[in-house]
Enzyme design. Structure first.
Site, PDB file in Angstrom:
ATOM      1  N   LYS A  88      -4.793  -0.398  -7.782  1.00 42.12           N
ATOM      2  CA  LYS A  88      -4.108   0.295  -6.679  1.00 42.12           C
ATOM      3  C   LYS A  88      -2.597   0.264  -6.900  1.00 42.12           C
ATOM      4  O   LYS A  88      -2.084  -0.636  -7.584  1.00 42.12           O
ATOM      5  CB  LYS A  88      -4.480  -0.320  -5.323  1.00 42.12           C
ATOM      6  CG  LYS A  88      -3.872  -1.669  -5.043  1.00 42.12           C
ATOM      7  CD  LYS A  88      -4.029  -2.055  -3.564  1.00 42.12           C
ATOM      8  CE  LYS A  88      -3.383  -3.411  -3.322  1.00 42.12           C
ATOM      9  NZ  LYS A  88      -3.336  -3.838  -1.949  1.00 42.12           N
ATOM     10  N   LYS A 145       3.033  -2.932  -4.137  1.00 46.58           N
ATOM     11  CA  LYS A 145       4.437  -3.325  -3.985  1.00 46.58           C
ATOM     12  C   LYS A 145       4.855  -4.320  -5.052  1.00 46.58           C
ATOM     13  O   LYS A 145       6.004  -4.416  -5.427  1.00 46.58           O
ATOM     14  CB  LYS A 145       4.622  -4.042  -2.639  1.00 46.58           C
ATOM     15  CG  LYS A 145       4.569  -3.161  -1.444  1.00 46.58           C
ATOM     16  CD  LYS A 145       4.695  -4.011  -0.183  1.00 46.58           C
ATOM     17  CE  LYS A 145       3.544  -3.775   0.727  1.00 46.58           C
ATOM     18  NZ  LYS A 145       3.515  -4.490   1.955  1.00 46.58           N
ATOM     19  N   LYS A 158      -5.078 -12.707  -4.992  1.00 44.53           N
ATOM     20  CA  LYS A 158      -3.786 -13.364  -4.777  1.00 44.53           C
ATOM     21  C   LYS A 158      -3.797 -14.796  -5.301  1.00 44.53           C
ATOM     22  O   LYS A 158      -2.779 -15.281  -5.796  1.00 44.53           O
ATOM     23  CB  LYS A 158      -3.416 -13.349  -3.293  1.00 44.53           C
ATOM     24  CG  LYS A 158      -3.021 -11.976  -2.821  1.00 44.53           C
ATOM     25  CD  LYS A 158      -2.208 -12.035  -1.545  1.00 44.53           C
ATOM     26  CE  LYS A 158      -1.751 -10.638  -1.163  1.00 44.53           C
ATOM     27  NZ  LYS A 158      -1.091 -10.590   0.135  1.00 44.53           N
TER      28      LYS A 158
HETATM   29  P1  TYM Z   1      -0.015  -4.273   3.197  1.00 53.82           P
HETATM   30  O1  TYM Z   1       1.325  -4.648   3.718  1.00 53.82           O
HETATM   31  O2  TYM Z   1      -0.427  -4.731   1.849  1.00 53.82           O
HETATM   32  O3  TYM Z   1      -0.175  -2.710   3.220  1.00 53.82           O
HETATM   33  C1  TYM Z   1       0.131  -1.945   4.381  1.00 53.82           C
HETATM   34  C2  TYM Z   1      -0.849  -0.786   4.522  1.00 53.82           C
HETATM   35  O4  TYM Z   1      -0.769   0.048   3.364  1.00 53.82           O
HETATM   36  C3  TYM Z   1      -2.077   0.259   2.836  1.00 53.82           C
HETATM   37  N1  TYM Z   1      -1.980   0.368   1.367  1.00 53.82           N
HETATM   38  C4  TYM Z   1      -2.472   1.388   0.658  1.00 53.82           C
HETATM   39  N2  TYM Z   1      -3.125   2.505   1.021  1.00 53.82           N
HETATM   40  C5  TYM Z   1      -3.486   3.368   0.047  1.00 53.82           C
HETATM   41  N3  TYM Z   1      -3.204   3.162  -1.268  1.00 53.82           N
HETATM   42  C6  TYM Z   1      -2.546   2.069  -1.680  1.00 53.82           C
HETATM   43  N4  TYM Z   1      -2.258   1.897  -2.958  1.00 53.82           N
HETATM   44  C7  TYM Z   1      -2.152   1.113  -0.692  1.00 53.82           C
HETATM   45  N5  TYM Z   1      -1.477  -0.076  -0.752  1.00 53.82           N
HETATM   46  C8  TYM Z   1      -1.397  -0.511   0.524  1.00 53.82           C
HETATM   47  C9  TYM Z   1      -2.856  -0.975   3.250  1.00 53.82           C
HETATM   48  O5  TYM Z   1      -4.245  -0.726   3.261  1.00 53.82           O
HETATM   49  C10 TYM Z   1      -2.309  -1.233   4.630  1.00 53.82           C
HETATM   50  O6  TYM Z   1      -2.965  -0.437   5.599  1.00 53.82           O
HETATM   51  N6  TYM Z   1      -3.019  -7.409   5.577  1.00 53.82           N
HETATM   52  C11 TYM Z   1      -2.284  -6.193   5.725  1.00 53.82           C
HETATM   53  C12 TYM Z   1      -1.272  -6.190   6.844  1.00 53.82           C
HETATM   54  C13 TYM Z   1      -1.834  -6.534   8.176  1.00 53.82           C
HETATM   55  C14 TYM Z   1      -2.596  -5.681   9.000  1.00 53.82           C
HETATM   56  C15 TYM Z   1      -2.883  -6.451  10.168  1.00 53.82           C
HETATM   57  C16 TYM Z   1      -3.057  -4.383   8.870  1.00 53.82           C
HETATM   58  C17 TYM Z   1      -1.695  -7.712   8.812  1.00 53.82           C
HETATM   59  N7  TYM Z   1      -2.329  -7.659  10.028  1.00 53.82           N
HETATM   60  C18 TYM Z   1      -3.638  -5.927  11.201  1.00 53.82           C
HETATM   61  C19 TYM Z   1      -3.814  -3.856   9.921  1.00 53.82           C
HETATM   62  C20 TYM Z   1      -4.100  -4.635  11.049  1.00 53.82           C
HETATM   63  C21 TYM Z   1      -1.507  -5.954   4.423  1.00 53.82           C
HETATM   64  O7  TYM Z   1      -1.194  -6.850   3.708  1.00 53.82           O
HETATM   65  O8  TYM Z   1      -1.112  -4.681   4.257  1.00 53.82           O
END
Ligand code: TYM
Length: 334
Positions: free
Chosen positions: A197, A200, A115
């Site tokens: 990956k 978004k 990032k």
């Molecule tokens: P975020 O918002 O980027 O993504 C949300 C969830 O989706 C999963 N994910 C994927 N899984 C498989 N393939 C992909 N291409 C893919 N892209 C995203 C992510 O692994 C995630 O589970 N930091 C976290 C949000 C967060 C969080 C937490 C998660 C904040 N606090 C506490 C768990 C526990 C994030 O940015 O996820």
């Protein structure tokens, strides 16, 4: 644990539109695990402002995301679905945990490096300490299990280290959480570059399937998906594009990759891509329909948002008070 009950916590950022990766890697598992645990599912809007956001758009996306959790099958009467920014304990615990986190640990986080490279003009302190806020989210509710995609495992490992470090000094304060990943879908790749990956924030709209894409768009994107010239549908490292499509198909249908390979033995890529597209369309259709209905019901959503924020506030305050006492803050006489 809260009392005798095992706890599940997870969250997603309301930045950009959710992708099939978010759904298959996380949201789908949230739904399948929900009955076994006391659950907390947060829309992590504090995390979102680590990159610059348009305020009105962030608010609107956050509400859509919260609605999507419900549309995906999480009953908001049974699952605590709430905005992170409505519960002050997240930021308060994050501050305390910051004082137990080493710069070196945060410097190693690959998501921070990625990032920081992407937002070179805004490498703010929040972006650096992002994983500490994530640890606070999880530890605040004494979570036993955290369903996430593969890209979040490093943050989970840090969370466990922080919890263990804190417990070693102050006694048993935090539950040590375990990550949970599904057998398929934990790392869905870009349809245009299977070494990355699915994200978004990808600039190429053909690289990602968005949960709001209509059936024609979904099929079109799969038709254009990058594969190879091997001409064989096999689940192996050397064919990352096909491997990704097998993962997607398997995660949508509940089959194993081996079963999928057998099903398409001798078939061409064109036919396989169509089948993957159709499997995705039928997986997303019910979710999209429920979303449209729910999103219009403003009073219902507002009620859910208020009640669940109060619930999250109640449980998080228990942990926070305990932590504040442990580190030596004065007792509250009010
Ligand atoms: P975020 O918002 O980027 O993504 C949300 C969830 O989706 C999963 N994910 C994927 N899984 C498989 N393939 C992909 N291409 C893919 N892209 C995203 C992510 O692994 C995630 O589970 N930091 C976290 C949000 C967060 C969080 C937490 C998660 C904040 N606090 C506490 C768990 C526990 C994030 O940015 O996820």
């Amino acid at each position: 644990m809260i009392g005798e009950q095992k706890v599940l916590f997870s969250g997603m950022q309301a930045t950009g539109s959710l992708t099939l990766g978010n759904y298959l890697g996380a949201l789908k598992n949230w739904v399948s695990l929900a009955d076994e645990y006391m659950t907390f599912y947060s829309v992590v809007d504090l995390h979102s402002i680590t990159v610059r956001q348009d305020p009105a758009e962030l608010r609107s996306r956050a509400r859509r995301l919260l609605t999507l959790y419900i549309a995906a099958g999480l009953d908001p009467e049974k699952n605590c679905i709430y905005y992170q920014s409505h519960v002050s304990g997240h930021a308060e615990l994050a501050w305390i945990l910051n004082c137990f986190t080493y710069m070196g640990e945060l410097n190693r986080m690959t998501q921070f490096k990625d990032k920081a490279a992407k937002h070179a003009d805004n490498i703010n302190a929040g972006l650096f300490t992002y994983p500490v806020l994530m640890a606070a989210d999880i530890l605040l509710y004494q979570a036993d299990v955290v369903p996430v995609g593969k890209d979040q495992l490093q943050h989970l490992e840090l969370t466990r280290n922080l919890a263990q470090r804190f417990n070693a000094i102050y006694g048993d304060v935090f539950t040590i959480p375990e990550p949970y990943m599904g057998k398929t879908g934990a790392s869905i790749k870009s349809l245009q570059d299977p070494s990355k990956k699915m994200s978004k924030s990808d600039e190429n709209p053909n690289a990602s399937i968005y949960l709001t894409d209509d059936p024609d768009t979904i099929i079109r994107k799969f038709k254009r998906a990058v594969t190879d010239s091997e001409g064989q549908i096999l689940y192996r490292e050397e064919q990352p594009g096909i491997r990704n499509l097998i993962d997607i198909y398997s995660a949508c249908t509940g089959k194993t990759p081996e079963e999928t390979v057998r099903e398409f033995d001798g078939k061409g890529y064109g036919e396989f891509k169509m089948a993957v597209g159709e499997a995705v369309v039928s997986t997303l259709r019910p979710l999209q329909e429920r979303f449209q209905q729910l999103f219009q019901d403003k009073a219902y959503l507002d009620g859910i948002i208020k009640e669940n924020a109060q619930k999250a506030q109640y449980y998080s305050a228990k942990t926070l008070r305990k932590v504040q006492k442990k580190v030596g803050f004065p007792e509250r006489l009010f």
